[in-house]
Each structure stands twice: as C-alpha cells, then as structure tokens.
Design an enzyme around this catalytic site. Structure first.
Site, short mmCIF file in Angstrom:
data_model
loop_
_atom_site.label_atom_id
_atom_site.label_comp_id
_atom_site.label_asym_id
_atom_site.label_seq_id
_atom_site.Cartn_x
_atom_site.Cartn_y
_atom_site.Cartn_z
N SER A 120 54.97 61.11 11.79
CA SER A 120 53.57 60.71 11.92
C SER A 120 53.36 59.25 11.58
O SER A 120 52.41 58.63 12.05
CB SER A 120 52.69 61.55 10.99
OG SER A 120 52.42 62.81 11.53
N HIS A 131 45.31 61.74 6.79
CA HIS A 131 46.39 61.52 7.74
C HIS A 131 46.00 60.50 8.81
O HIS A 131 46.73 59.53 9.07
CB HIS A 131 46.77 62.85 8.38
CG HIS A 131 48.01 62.83 9.22
ND1 HIS A 131 47.99 62.50 10.55
CD2 HIS A 131 49.29 63.11 8.92
CE1 HIS A 131 49.22 62.58 11.03
NE2 HIS A 131 50.04 62.95 10.06
N ASP A 181 43.74 62.51 16.01
CA ASP A 181 44.26 62.91 14.71
C ASP A 181 43.22 63.78 14.00
O ASP A 181 42.34 64.35 14.64
CB ASP A 181 44.61 61.67 13.88
CG ASP A 181 45.80 61.88 12.97
OD1 ASP A 181 45.66 62.62 11.97
OD2 ASP A 181 46.88 61.33 13.25
#
Length: 532
Positions: free
Chosen positions: A457, A287, A71
C-alpha cells in the site's frame, strides 16, 4: 481489503496456548525520507527523487497533475496535504446542488461511494463472506447428486469457499483467545511489578513464579527494543491484535452482518452510478491519508514529510471500508476519477475473491480510454500472484486481453541485500511489474500527525507519485508511455533475494519476482522521459 501495513504475526508455541510475537519484517532504523533517497549517495535503496530534483528539474516548467486516491478516505485538512487537495472549481460548496452536472452534488474534493445521507460505512464483510452468504441461500437444501453442469460446479466452488471461511473463522477465534490470554498474564505481571509501564531494566529484574510469567518476560525482553515502552507494545501488538481479530469475527467473517443498508443503493445493479455522499474523509482515514502523503505531501513547507511529486492535486474517492471493497464501488470510483480528470489513479487495496470483476474491467477500459494510468498494490500475503488470485488485476475476466496502462507494484526494503524484497510482499514474474519502497515509510496520518507504515500500500503510491511527476514535467506523454518509461528505467537487481515459501526460506533471483526485475528510479525515469 485495504492492502494494509502487515500486522505482526502471531503463532502458537508448542504445548502452550500463548502467542509468539514474530515480526513480519523487523522495522529497520531508516533515514528520514529514505524512499526518495539515492542508493549510491545515501546508502539506502530509495528511488533517487531528491537527486532528480537537485540535478534534473531545477527551473523546469511543470503542470499540476490530478491524482485520484481510491482508498478508505483522506484527511483533507491535514497540515501537509491541504494545499494539494483537489478543489472542484465547477462545484459550489455546500449548496446541495450538482453544479457541474456530473451526477454528484457538492463533490468538492472527490466522492464517497460507501455512504449516504444516513452516514458512512466503516466496516464490511470479506468478499468471501458475502459470496458464502449468497450461496447459502442458493444451496441450503441442495442435493448434490441431482446437480449437473454449472450448478454442480458452483456447488463445489461453494463448498471450497465455505471451508476457507470456516478455516479463517477458527483461526481468528483461536488467535483472539490466545492474545486475550496473554493480555491477562501481562496484567498479572504488571500488577506484581506495581507499574503499568515498566522499563526494560525492570522487566529484566523481574523474577517469574510460573511458566506464564516467564513467557511474558521473554516476550517483553525480545519485543521492547523495537517499541518505545511497554505501553507502546501493548497498544500496538496486544490491543491492536485484539481489535484486529475482533473486527474479523464481528464484521469481516460474520454472515449476519451486512453494512449495505447504510448506502441504500440497489446493490445488484452494477450499472447504478449515482449514489454515496461527499464525505471523502470518512470514519477512518489513516490508510488513505498515508497514501496521499507519499504521493504528494507539500515538499517546501518545512512541515512533516516530502511527497514524491511536487505539483499534484489529490482527489479522494472513498471506496474501501475496514473489510473488503465491493466491485460495484471500485468500478464507480474508477469511472468517477477518470471522468473528472484524474491522470493517475492509485489503488492500494485488493482481495482474493471477486463478485463482479466484469464491472471493474469495464471501468478500467473506460479509464484507459481517457488516457489514465492505474497503479495497483500487489498485496501483503507473500503470495505468488501468478498462482494466488489477487483482484483487481489487469487481466480481463472475459479473456479479451489485459489493461495496458496498469502498473502492479511490489514492496522493497531499504537494504540492497537478500532482504530487499519486503518479507510480506506479493510477487509474480509476469503478474507484478516493479518494486518500490514499502517498509517503514513515514507519511501523513489524520489530524496532522505522521507515522511509519509498511505495505505494498505504501509502495504503490511511491510509483503513483513518480508517474505524476513524469506527467507534470512531460505532460504530452501518454499513460502507456509513462508506464513504459517507469518500467524501462528501473534499477535492475543482480543478486538473489530471500523469499519464504511456507515455512521454508529460499533465495531466488529478483528477476523471478517481477516483470522488470528491478526497483523504480525517479532520476533514471526523468532522464529517459526527456528523450521521448
């Protein structure tokens, strides 16, 4: 590109150069931890994780499962994650030596393939931009009438890519300009009110003097019920939109921007593996930290949230910038994770073009040889991925087959009705395997904070957490068996769901959206795993 939480969509009003704020999916008011709750007892379409812990897992033995999060970086010091961050016991921290002889010095918590001693990459181009830049040099003075065979085919593909890029540049610039104009009008309204953060009642009492002020009033009246206040709306929608489209123009779609000098590798050599640094957090870990929390945030510490799995070690492999990830880095990240013991790999990213899919495919084959299960987010463009390319994917470019231990995940919402498919989620009857909760998911964010995000996600790490949980309690199961269990144990959806095809909404059977026609379920999966 990180399969990020979908931005609120901005469209033009006929006759006005102003934005309309039309939500990708209205954020539902959901119960805390809804993704782990049970449809029957809690009235939200979670995956029954809490039910499984309460009824199936009490006093059962389990082992720690190493999960790699490929990521944009993970905050390894987060209060709800630091106890589950992987510590490489074979490496001595900060001695600048490769103690475990794996080729990566001081890789205590993982590795960063988009950095070096010079620093870390934050922004990068879209893959489309990089491909156009390469072909600009190749075809700058080309005479198409003299081209044939592969050269002519490549030239035509270049023309299509350049047209796509020009379209995206124009859209980004136009949207940036209209948001900026709205921002100026908003400034004027707030100045007249004499209050930079007026209440909804203040807005309703405001008497506009022209069309622009009237439009600002309408937007605020419509939007504010979904935000804390005007300041929150402005930060997330207006400033967030300006930042997003400026990043597109300055970095993602800018042919003159190239971040690779920061890494310092020989980018054209896909067989080069040993580059990067050990900064697994990087400049923007929002994220990746959110993804990690969904998988395995500590469940029994009375802090924050509860991950799906209760006994994992999170390995951070920083690979994805703000912009499109590069195939070489993705391939090396998969290899690193598999070679260093990961049992499940989460990949919440994707893009529409690929520079070297072969390198990624070979890395995937290596991971499968190590009995690793790969979980990938299907993407947030509301596309049918049987038609629209989304990479990486399980189909090998050389047509040699597909990756067996690979799960492709779409995003679902909390209600068991026509809105069950998240409005933004990609889908595909044969290209997407399962759906999992991906709307208004609360999880960890940097500096020991928490936030709700939407996206495939978020759905992918729900499935990754489930896979890790199965491997923790049933460690003898192979990666392909774990996938089989997850696929066979979904809750099948018998009703139609709404999808948007262009500007047209229609209802289709959920079985048209994915292979299994269902949403994953922890309770069912663990019951089935016990029979293997």
């Amino acid at each position: 590109m990180i399969n990020n939480f979908p931005l609120k969509k901005l469209v033009l009003v006929a006759g006005l150069c102003l934005p309309v704020f039309a939500y990708a999916q209205e954020a539902p008011k959901t119960k805390p931890n809804w993704q782990n709750l049970d449809l029957k007892t809690d009235s939200v379409f979670g995956i029954s994780t809490e039910k499984a812990y309460n009824e199936l897992l009490k006093d059962k033995k389990h082992v720690t499962v190493l999960v790699a999060v490929i990521d944009g970086g993970v905050d390894v010091d987060h209060e709800d994650l630091k106890k589950v961050i992987w510590n490489n016991s074979k490496e001595i921290a900060r001695n600048k030596k490769d103690d475990d002889k794996n080729g990566y010095a001081d890789d205590i918590h993982g590795w960063n393939f988009i950095g070096s001693a010079k620093g870390d990459v934050h922004y990068d181009n879209l893959e489309l931009t990089r491909l156009v830049r390469i072909d600009n040099a190749r075809f700058a003075n080309a005479d198409s009438t003299k081209l044939s065979g592969k050269d002519l085919a490549d030239f035509k593909a270049y023309g299509a890519m350049k047209a796509d890029m020009d379209k995206q540049v124009n859209k980004a610039q136009k949207t940036y300009d209209i948001i900026n104009k709205f921002n100026t009008l908003l400034d004027g309204v707030l100045a007249k009110l004499g209050n930079q953060n007026p209440s909804l009642d203040d807005i309703k009492k405001f008497e506009p003097k022209d069309n622009g002020e009237a439009y600002v009033k309408r937007v605020l009246e419509s939007a504010l019920p979904d935000f804390k206040d005007v300041a929150d709306f402005r930060k997330k929608e207006v400033n967030g939109g300006l930042t997003h489209y400026k990043e597109q123009l300055d970095y993602h779609l800018n042919l003159n921007f190239n971040s690779r000098d920061t890494v310092g590798d020989n980018y054209n050599n896909a067989n080069e593996h040993f580059y990067g640094n050990n900064d697994v957090t990087g400049p923007d870990a929002d994220h990746g930290t959110h993804v990690a929390g969904i998988i395995g945030a500590v469940r029994d510490n009375n802090l924050g949230i509860m991950g799906v799995a209760n006994d994992v070690a999170i390995m951070s492999v920083r690979t994805v910038p703000t912009g499109d990830e590069r195939d070489k880095d993705v391939a090396n990240a998969i290899r690193y994770a598999a070679a260093n013991g990961a049992r499940v790999i989460n990949m919440s990213f994707g893009k529409s073009y690929s520079y070297n899919k072969k390198a990624v495919d070979e890395a995937v084959k290596f991971a499968l040889s190590k009995d690793v299960l790969l979980v990938h987010a299907a993407g947030n463009d509301n596309n049918n991925t049987e038609v629209e390319l989304n990479v990486p994917n399980r189909t090998y470019e050389d047509k040699s087959g597909v990756a067996g231990a690979w799960i492709e995940v779409g995003a679902s919402g909390p209600k068991d009705d026509e809105t069950l498919k998240a409005s933004f989620s990609n889908y595909g009857k044969t290209s997407v395997d399962v759906f999992a909760p991906g709307v208004a998911i609360n999880s960890t964010t940097p500096k020991s904070t928490y936030a709700e995000h939407d996206g495939t996600s978020m759905a992918a790490p729900v499935v990754t957490g489930l896979a890790a949980l199965i491997r923790s309690y049933y460690p003898k199961l192979t990666a392909t068996q774990v996938k089989e269990i997850i696929m066979k144990s979904v809750v099948k959806i018998s009703h139609n769901v709404e999808i948007k095809d262009g500007e047209t909404k229609k209802e289709v059977p959920f079985s048209d959206l994915c292979v299994t026609g269902g949403v994953v379920n922890t309770y069912n999966a663990l019951q089935l795993a016990a029979t293997y």
